[in-house]
Design a protein around this motif. Structure first.
Motif: not given
Length: 293
Positions: A20-39
């Motif tokens: 989770g921290l890595k994802a937010v650090n790389q992409e601040k809109r990560f949790f708003f992406d509807k394909f976040a679960f696949e990433t």
């Protein structure tokens, strides 16, 4: 209004935190992406749950930038991301546990209730649930479904008791917070599980979170002196946060009088023992400790 059952019935799993921290650090809109679960390789509900935990731990925050909602790491999130994103140190777990029971922005009510407000130390699971339901009904203006409250109690118990399966080296569904040793769930042959608050070994918690909590309390309350009684009995201080006895609290304070950079001092006023902390911000203190470690 306080929040209930936002964890989607998932306690946080091993490895989720770093993902989770890595994802937010790389992409601040990560949790708003509807394909976040696949990433990230988790189910959709798990991703929602992960976002919930990171916000409740106060390691990410939601802000608006250029008219869009985004997430970014908090100061605490940055320190942990750079020094212990895999949650290998119990001190990290203890700090995150403390943030949960602080119930920042009313996100983790059941944790706050169980450690700060609920007095019993041994109780059957149905009694625990009934006490929570009663407390919520007395403190909420709106009705909250019993189903949501049951999910909260189930999650709370698993959060602190779901230990790794010794027979399965690949076990990924344990909860790292079970390492703190704050709760036991005793299965009984007939009847219901018994839930017990446990006084942990100080080594399980570590001295760093203890000092961090004292400094945070000093910061929030702008108080130069904190009494030993307060440290034992007040919400968001050592006694309640970690189920500590007076003896254990005094042991911690004695260790902190010898801190190499920021020793605390005992002060006696009106026949009461107080402590005086060093002048350092909680975050600066943490940085110094984590960089040492």
């Amino acid at each position: 209004m306080m929040a209930y059952a936002r964890h989607q019935s998932f306690y946080i799993r091993d490895k989720w935190f770093s993902k989770g921290l890595k994802a937010v650090n790389q992409e601040k809109r990560f949790f708003f992406d509807k394909f976040a679960f696949e990433t990230i390789g988790l189910g959709k509900n798990m991703v929602e749950s992960l976002k919930y935990w990171l916000l409740a731990f106060n390691v990410i925050e939601e802000i608006t930038e250029d008219g869009q909602k985004v997430h970014k790491l908090t100061d605490l999130g940055r320190i942990l991301f750079e020094n212990d994103k895999l949650l290998q140190r119990n001190e990290t777990l203890a700090i995150l546990h403390y943030n949960l029971i602080r119930n920042i922005k009313d996100q983790s009510t059941v944790f706050d209730w169980f450690f700060n407000k609920y007095k019993e130390t041994s109780v059957s699971k149905p009694e625990l649930l009934n006490s929570f339901i009663t407390w919520v009904s007395q403190n909420e203006t709106k009705e909250i479904s019993d189903k949501s409250l049951k999910r909260d109690i189930d999650c709370l118990i698993q959060f602190y008791t779901k230990t790794p399966d010794e027979n399965d080296p690949e076990d990924v569904i344990f909860c790292p917070f079970s390492r703190l040793g704050l709760m036991k769930c005793k299965h009984s042959g007939e009847g219901y599980d018994t839930i017990k608050k446990v006084v942990p070994e100080l080594d399980n918690i570590g001295i760093v979170p203890m000092y961090y909590i004292l400094l945070t309390y000093q910061n929030l309350n702008e108080s130069d002196l904190i009494s030993v009684d307060e440290i034992l009995n007040s919400e968001f201080l050592l006694g309640k946060t970690f189920n500590l006895t007076r003896g254990k609290v005094v042991e911690v304070l004695n260790i902190l009088t010898n801190h190499e950079n920021y020793p605390i001092q005992y002060v006696r006023t009106n026949n009461l023992d107080y402590i005086k902390l060093a002048k350092v911000s909680p975050i600066e203190y943490l940085k110094s400790e984590f960089l040492k470690g």
